[in-house]
Design an enzyme around this catalytic site. Structure first.
Site, PDB file in Angstrom:
ATOM      1  N   ASP A  45      -4.410 -10.932  -9.674  1.00 23.79           N
ATOM      2  CA  ASP A  45      -4.164  -9.511  -9.441  1.00 23.79           C
ATOM      3  C   ASP A  45      -5.065  -9.028  -8.311  1.00 23.79           C
ATOM      4  OD1 ASP A  45      -2.315  -9.303 -11.557  1.00 23.79           O
ATOM      5  OD2 ASP A  45      -3.957  -9.139 -12.991  1.00 23.79           O
ATOM      6  N   GLY A  46      -4.642  -7.995  -7.628  1.00 22.20           N
ATOM      7  CA  GLY A  46      -5.446  -7.428  -6.549  1.00 22.20           C
ATOM      8  C   GLY A  46      -5.057  -7.938  -5.178  1.00 22.20           C
ATOM      9  N   CYS A  47      -4.019  -8.749  -5.111  1.00 23.88           N
ATOM     10  CA  CYS A  47      -3.541  -9.274  -3.833  1.00 23.88           C
ATOM     11  C   CYS A  47      -2.203  -8.613  -3.504  1.00 23.88           C
ATOM     12  CB  CYS A  47      -3.350 -10.788  -3.903  1.00 23.88           C
ATOM     13  SG  CYS A  47      -4.865 -11.693  -4.225  1.00 23.88           S
ATOM     14  N   MET A  48      -1.993  -8.312  -2.248  1.00 20.24           N
ATOM     15  CA  MET A  48      -0.714  -7.748  -1.823  1.00 20.24           C
ATOM     16  C   MET A  48       0.397  -8.785  -1.934  1.00 20.24           C
ATOM     17  SD  MET A  48      -1.510  -5.393   1.492  1.00 20.24           S
ATOM     18  CE  MET A  48       0.231  -5.154   1.753  1.00 20.24           C
ATOM     19  N   SER A  49       0.078 -10.009  -1.639  1.00 13.67           N
ATOM     20  CA  SER A  49       1.075 -11.081  -1.724  1.00 13.67           C
ATOM     21  C   SER A  49       0.969 -11.741  -3.093  1.00 13.67           C
ATOM     22  CB  SER A  49       0.861 -12.093  -0.599  1.00 13.67           C
ATOM     23  OG  SER A  49      -0.486 -12.460  -0.517  1.00 13.67           O
TER      24      SER A  49
END
Length: 131
Positions: A45-49
């Protein structure tokens, strides 16, 4: 490859475009990632991709591999593997990742969202090391 070799390779590259291409190449050389491992347990979690890291702990050594749908993030996963995979829990917890990240010059060239994604991966790895 060791971090020292990675740093040396980065320092031979003159501009960000060359370093960016090198990061992409590192990501392209990641081993394949099984579709079954692209699950919620391995998702970061916390990633755009989309990003997945699968970790294995054997005798206090953490090994991991990962996958992303973004080429640059695959390169960042490769950098993280060089920095942390195959290290003991203690080595991982003591590693100054922000300093190593800065030493490679990644702090100055990655977007804030990519930087956040990178450090979300670091947090997950360090969380496993604390167990």
């Amino acid at each position: 490859m060791t971090f020292e070799e990675l740093y040396e390779n980065f320092s031979f590259l003159d501009d960000w475009e060359s370093k960016y291409s090198y990061l992409i190449d590192l990501g392209n050389n990641l081993p394949s990632f099984a579709e079954i491992d692209k699950n919620d347990e391995n998702k970061i979690d916390g990633c755009m991709s989309q990003v997945w890291l699968k970790m294995e702990i054997i005798d206090d050594i953490i090994n991991f591999h990962g996958e992303s749908d973004a080429h640059i993030v695959r390169g960042l996963i490769a950098v993280l593997q060089i920095m942390l995979s195959g290290k003991t829990k203690k080595e991982i917890l003591e590693a100054d990742i922000p300093d190593l990240f800065k030493k490679l010059g990644l702090d100055a060239h990655l977007s804030p969202s990519r930087r956040n994604g990178f450090f979300s991966m670091v947090e997950r790895i360090k969380k496993e090391a604390k167990k």
